[in-house]
Design a protein around this motif. Structure first.
Motif, PDB file in Angstrom:
ATOM      1  N   TYR A  47      11.760  16.612   3.269  1.00  0.00           N
ATOM      2  CA  TYR A  47      11.794  15.710   2.122  1.00  0.00           C
ATOM      3  C   TYR A  47      10.410  15.626   1.479  1.00  0.00           C
ATOM      4  CZ  TYR A  47      16.333  14.002   3.824  1.00  0.00           C
ATOM      5  OH  TYR A  47      17.645  13.900   4.222  1.00  0.00           O
ATOM      6  N   ARG A  48       9.382  15.500   2.310  1.00  0.00           N
ATOM      7  CA  ARG A  48       8.018  15.417   1.797  1.00  0.00           C
ATOM      8  C   ARG A  48       7.630  16.685   1.064  1.00  0.00           C
ATOM      9  NH1 ARG A  48       5.986  13.366   7.681  1.00  0.00           N
ATOM     10  NH2 ARG A  48       6.859  11.240   7.591  1.00  0.00           N
ATOM     11  N   ASP A  49       7.994  17.833   1.637  1.00  0.00           N
ATOM     12  CA  ASP A  49       7.656  19.111   1.002  1.00  0.00           C
ATOM     13  C   ASP A  49       8.337  19.250  -0.355  1.00  0.00           C
ATOM     14  OD1 ASP A  49       6.167  19.735   3.213  1.00  0.00           O
ATOM     15  OD2 ASP A  49       7.707  21.012   4.138  1.00  0.00           O
ATOM     16  N   ILE A  50       9.593  18.854  -0.425  1.00  0.00           N
ATOM     17  CA  ILE A  50      10.338  18.977  -1.681  1.00  0.00           C
ATOM     18  C   ILE A  50       9.734  18.099  -2.762  1.00  0.00           C
ATOM     19  CG2 ILE A  50      12.548  18.423  -2.786  1.00  0.00           C
ATOM     20  CD1 ILE A  50      13.904  19.385  -0.186  1.00  0.00           C
ATOM     21  N   PHE A  51       9.468  16.839  -2.437  1.00  0.00           N
ATOM     22  CA  PHE A  51       8.910  15.930  -3.448  1.00  0.00           C
ATOM     23  C   PHE A  51       7.485  16.324  -3.825  1.00  0.00           C
ATOM     24  CE2 PHE A  51      12.117  12.921  -1.544  1.00  0.00           C
ATOM     25  CZ  PHE A  51      12.937  12.923  -2.661  1.00  0.00           C
ATOM     26  N   LYS A  52       6.759  16.911  -2.898  1.00  0.00           N
ATOM     27  CA  LYS A  52       5.413  17.385  -3.200  1.00  0.00           C
ATOM     28  C   LYS A  52       5.460  18.563  -4.171  1.00  0.00           C
ATOM     29  CE  LYS A  52       2.712  17.659   0.307  1.00  0.00           C
ATOM     30  NZ  LYS A  52       2.100  18.165   1.568  1.00  0.00           N
ATOM     31  N   LEU A  53       6.402  19.481  -3.932  1.00  0.00           N
ATOM     32  CA  LEU A  53       6.529  20.645  -4.798  1.00  0.00           C
ATOM     33  C   LEU A  53       6.991  20.265  -6.204  1.00  0.00           C
ATOM     34  CD1 LEU A  53       8.144  23.207  -2.328  1.00  0.00           C
ATOM     35  CD2 LEU A  53       5.910  23.416  -3.414  1.00  0.00           C
ATOM     36  N   ILE A  54       7.862  19.263  -6.289  1.00  0.00           N
ATOM     37  CA  ILE A  54       8.360  18.832  -7.602  1.00  0.00           C
ATOM     38  C   ILE A  54       7.208  18.371  -8.501  1.00  0.00           C
ATOM     39  CG2 ILE A  54       9.704  17.028  -8.763  1.00  0.00           C
ATOM     40  CD1 ILE A  54      11.738  17.233  -6.508  1.00  0.00           C
ATOM     41  N   LYS A  55       6.173  17.783  -7.911  1.00  0.00           N
ATOM     42  CA  LYS A  55       5.038  17.262  -8.675  1.00  0.00           C
ATOM     43  C   LYS A  55       4.037  18.345  -9.060  1.00  0.00           C
ATOM     44  CE  LYS A  55       5.319  12.799  -6.299  1.00  0.00           C
ATOM     45  NZ  LYS A  55       4.603  11.840  -5.396  1.00  0.00           N
ATOM     46  N   ARG A  56       4.149  19.515  -8.454  1.00  0.00           N
ATOM     47  CA  ARG A  56       3.150  20.558  -8.689  1.00  0.00           C
ATOM     48  C   ARG A  56       3.479  21.401  -9.918  1.00  0.00           C
ATOM     49  NH1 ARG A  56       1.414  22.880  -2.709  1.00  0.00           N
ATOM     50  NH2 ARG A  56       0.356  20.982  -2.014  1.00  0.00           N
ATOM     51  N   GLN A  57       2.445  22.083 -10.423  1.00  0.00           N
ATOM     52  CA  GLN A  57       2.618  22.929 -11.595  1.00  0.00           C
ATOM     53  C   GLN A  57       3.467  24.151 -11.263  1.00  0.00           C
ATOM     54  OE1 GLN A  57      -1.050  24.462 -13.109  1.00  0.00           O
ATOM     55  NE2 GLN A  57      -0.126  25.430 -14.912  1.00  0.00           N
ATOM     56  N   GLU A  58       4.289  24.541 -12.214  1.00  0.00           N
ATOM     57  CA  GLU A  58       5.148  25.704 -12.030  1.00  0.00           C
ATOM     58  C   GLU A  58       4.561  26.898 -12.754  1.00  0.00           C
ATOM     59  OE1 GLU A  58       9.850  26.926 -12.721  1.00  0.00           O
ATOM     60  OE2 GLU A  58       9.154  24.863 -13.024  1.00  0.00           O
ATOM     61  N   ARG A 220       8.500  22.962  -9.267  1.00  0.00           N
ATOM     62  CA  ARG A 220       9.839  22.379  -9.251  1.00  0.00           C
ATOM     63  C   ARG A 220      10.907  23.421  -8.892  1.00  0.00           C
ATOM     64  NH1 ARG A 220       9.629  20.560 -13.850  1.00  0.00           N
ATOM     65  NH2 ARG A 220      10.677  22.199 -15.011  1.00  0.00           N
ATOM     66  N   SER A 221      10.771  24.639  -9.404  1.00  0.00           N
ATOM     67  CA  SER A 221      11.765  25.675  -9.115  1.00  0.00           C
ATOM     68  C   SER A 221      11.813  25.995  -7.629  1.00  0.00           C
ATOM     69  CB  SER A 221      11.457  26.949  -9.911  1.00  0.00           C
ATOM     70  OG  SER A 221      11.616  26.726 -11.289  1.00  0.00           O
ATOM     71  N   LEU A 222      10.642  26.075  -6.992  1.00  0.00           N
ATOM     72  CA  LEU A 222      10.603  26.350  -5.556  1.00  0.00           C
ATOM     73  C   LEU A 222      11.228  25.197  -4.772  1.00  0.00           C
ATOM     74  CD1 LEU A 222       9.751  28.104  -3.195  1.00  0.00           C
ATOM     75  CD2 LEU A 222       7.477  27.068  -3.298  1.00  0.00           C
ATOM     76  N   SER A 228      18.228  23.908  -2.158  1.00  0.00           N
ATOM     77  CA  SER A 228      19.527  24.567  -2.263  1.00  0.00           C
ATOM     78  C   SER A 228      19.825  25.422  -1.039  1.00  0.00           C
ATOM     79  CB  SER A 228      19.569  25.442  -3.521  1.00  0.00           C
ATOM     80  OG  SER A 228      19.361  24.674  -4.687  1.00  0.00           O
ATOM     81  N   LEU A 229      18.816  26.100  -0.509  1.00  0.00           N
ATOM     82  CA  LEU A 229      19.029  26.946   0.662  1.00  0.00           C
ATOM     83  C   LEU A 229      19.369  26.121   1.899  1.00  0.00           C
ATOM     84  CD1 LEU A 229      16.244  29.634   0.193  1.00  0.00           C
ATOM     85  CD2 LEU A 229      18.695  29.911  -0.128  1.00  0.00           C
ATOM     86  N   SER A 230      18.733  24.966   2.041  1.00  0.00           N
ATOM     87  CA  SER A 230      19.094  24.090   3.165  1.00  0.00           C
ATOM     88  C   SER A 230      20.500  23.527   2.966  1.00  0.00           C
ATOM     89  CB  SER A 230      18.073  22.956   3.300  1.00  0.00           C
ATOM     90  OG  SER A 230      18.021  22.150   2.135  1.00  0.00           O
ATOM     91  N   MET A 231      20.885  23.278   1.705  1.00  0.00           N
ATOM     92  CA  MET A 231      22.246  22.834   1.413  1.00  0.00           C
ATOM     93  C   MET A 231      23.262  23.930   1.722  1.00  0.00           C
ATOM     94  SD  MET A 231      21.576  20.893  -2.204  1.00  0.00           S
ATOM     95  CE  MET A 231      23.291  21.097  -2.683  1.00  0.00           C
ATOM     96  N   LYS A 232      22.886  25.173   1.407  1.00  0.00           N
ATOM     97  CA  LYS A 232      23.795  26.292   1.671  1.00  0.00           C
ATOM     98  C   LYS A 232      24.107  26.393   3.157  1.00  0.00           C
ATOM     99  CE  LYS A 232      24.126  31.296   1.659  1.00  0.00           C
ATOM    100  NZ  LYS A 232      23.377  32.559   1.584  1.00  0.00           N
ATOM    101  N   GLN A 233      23.102  26.181   3.995  1.00  0.00           N
ATOM    102  CA  GLN A 233      23.327  26.219   5.437  1.00  0.00           C
ATOM    103  C   GLN A 233      24.363  25.175   5.852  1.00  0.00           C
ATOM    104  OE1 GLN A 233      19.842  26.155   7.886  1.00  0.00           O
ATOM    105  NE2 GLN A 233      18.676  27.502   6.553  1.00  0.00           N
ATOM    106  N   VAL A 234      24.217  23.955   5.341  1.00  0.00           N
ATOM    107  CA  VAL A 234      25.156  22.878   5.687  1.00  0.00           C
ATOM    108  C   VAL A 234      26.548  23.201   5.165  1.00  0.00           C
ATOM    109  CG1 VAL A 234      25.667  20.425   5.381  1.00  0.00           C
ATOM    110  CG2 VAL A 234      23.309  21.164   5.726  1.00  0.00           C
ATOM    111  N   VAL A 235      26.625  23.781   3.961  1.00  0.00           N
ATOM    112  CA  VAL A 235      27.925  24.088   3.365  1.00  0.00           C
ATOM    113  C   VAL A 235      28.643  25.189   4.142  1.00  0.00           C
ATOM    114  CG1 VAL A 235      28.987  25.146   1.335  1.00  0.00           C
ATOM    115  CG2 VAL A 235      27.373  23.284   1.039  1.00  0.00           C
TER     116      VAL A 235
END
Length: 313
Positions: A47-58, A220-222, A228-235
């Motif tokens: 969760y921390r990694d995702i929110f950190k990446l969302i704030k970074r420049q793409e 944000r894309s990363l 999405s990849l972690s979601m794919k595993q659960v799905v």
């Protein structure tokens, strides 16, 4: 009215997968660390990694086209749609006739196609190798999944995933039939591979070839792609549970039954991750040229399941 309720259940399923996917990715890290006698990162690290990446420049490669830019959103949307289609919380597909196993297989293929093409579109040689490896795994694993689902559809008399779940849950399809338990074994192996576990890969590491297509992604894309990849595993695990272990899923839509089925689903997925962690940490990494030896074995078991169905055993 029942259709609206089921549609809302589908939205709940997608939201549930969206929220818990990073948690299970973190659970995988924690289990691996404990089995290696290490402390490891927090279970909430993803969760921390995702929110950190969302704030970074793409940063987007100069040679990349619209495919590279839109792939994160296509992969996320497709994964959420699959989560809505599969009967996770109920024994019926929330989207009715859309819960067809053929449609689900095509959605998984669409997801993998965009993921691989985005790696090639980035212009990175390393991402291209990762994309090629992704397609090789698809060729090796997807026939097993398709054949097992085909056998279950024949036993059920329908390609509706909800109908398959109901037949299994109510005992109309017996686990004692060789066609069923062989199919279960083959599907379990395919699910294990699809979730990116050792000895096939280390799914959460961008430097690994399985996630090579992510090489040129950032910001944000990363974050969206990792999510999405972690979601794919659960799905993928949810699909396996829906067709072979639908027990605990709600037969009727009500608040109490949905809460119970959600708890049962989380427990079953946790159990799968625990078993997978024990298996992957007791084996060495395979090179890509050795992977077909295992995948062909799984396909052979699936083919044997089909043969047993034909002879009505």
């Amino acid at each position: 009215m029942p259709g609206i309720k089921l549609f809302l259940v589908g939205l709940m399923q997608a939201l549930l997968v969206l929220l818990v996917a990073p948690l299970f990715a973190g659970l995988t890290r924690v289990l691996r660390a404990r089995l290696h006698s290490r402390r490891g990162a927090s279970i909430f690290q993803d969760y921390r990694d995702i929110f950190k990446l969302i704030k970074r420049q793409e940063v987007v490669p100069a040679q990349a086209s619209w495919v590279f830019r839109f792939t994160p959103y296509v992969v996320m949307a497709t994964t959420l749609l699959i989560a809505m289609v599969i009967p996770i919380l109920t024994l019926q597909s929330p989207l009715g006739m859309a819960g067809d196993l053929i449609a689900v297989v095509y959605l998984f293929a669409l997801l993998r196609f965009f993921f691989a093409v985005a790696g090639l579109d980035s212009g990175s040689g390393f991402a291209g190798i990762g994309a090629s490896r992704e397609m090789v795994l698809a060729i090796l694993v997807e026939p097993t999944i398709i054949l097992v689902l085909f056998v279950l559809a024949l036993l059920t008399g329908s390609t509706d995933l909800g109908a398959i779940s109901q037949k299994v849950a109510f005992g109309s399809i017996s686990y004692y039939r060789p066609a069923v338990w062989l199919g279960m074994l083959a599907f379990a192996v395919a699910t294990f591979i699809e979730t990116g576990k050792l000895p096939f890969d280390l799914a959460e590491a961008e430097q690994e070839l399985q996630e090579g297509p992510l090489t040129e992604y950032s910001g944000r894309s990363l974050a969206i792609l990792k999510w999405s990849l972690s979601m794919k595993q659960v799905v993928v695990i949810a699909l396996f549970l829906a067709v072979f272990f639908p027990f605990g899923s709600a037969a009727a839509v009500s608040t109490s039954s949905l809460l119970v089925s959600a708890a049962a689903f989380l427990l079953k997925v946790t159990g799968f991750y625990v078993i997978a962690a024990l298996m992957e940490n007791s084996s060495a990494r395979l090179i890509i040229y050795k992977a077909p030896e295992v995948t062909w074995l799984a396909f052979g078991i699936a083919l044997l399941s089909f043969v047993f169905y034909l002879v009505n055993v």
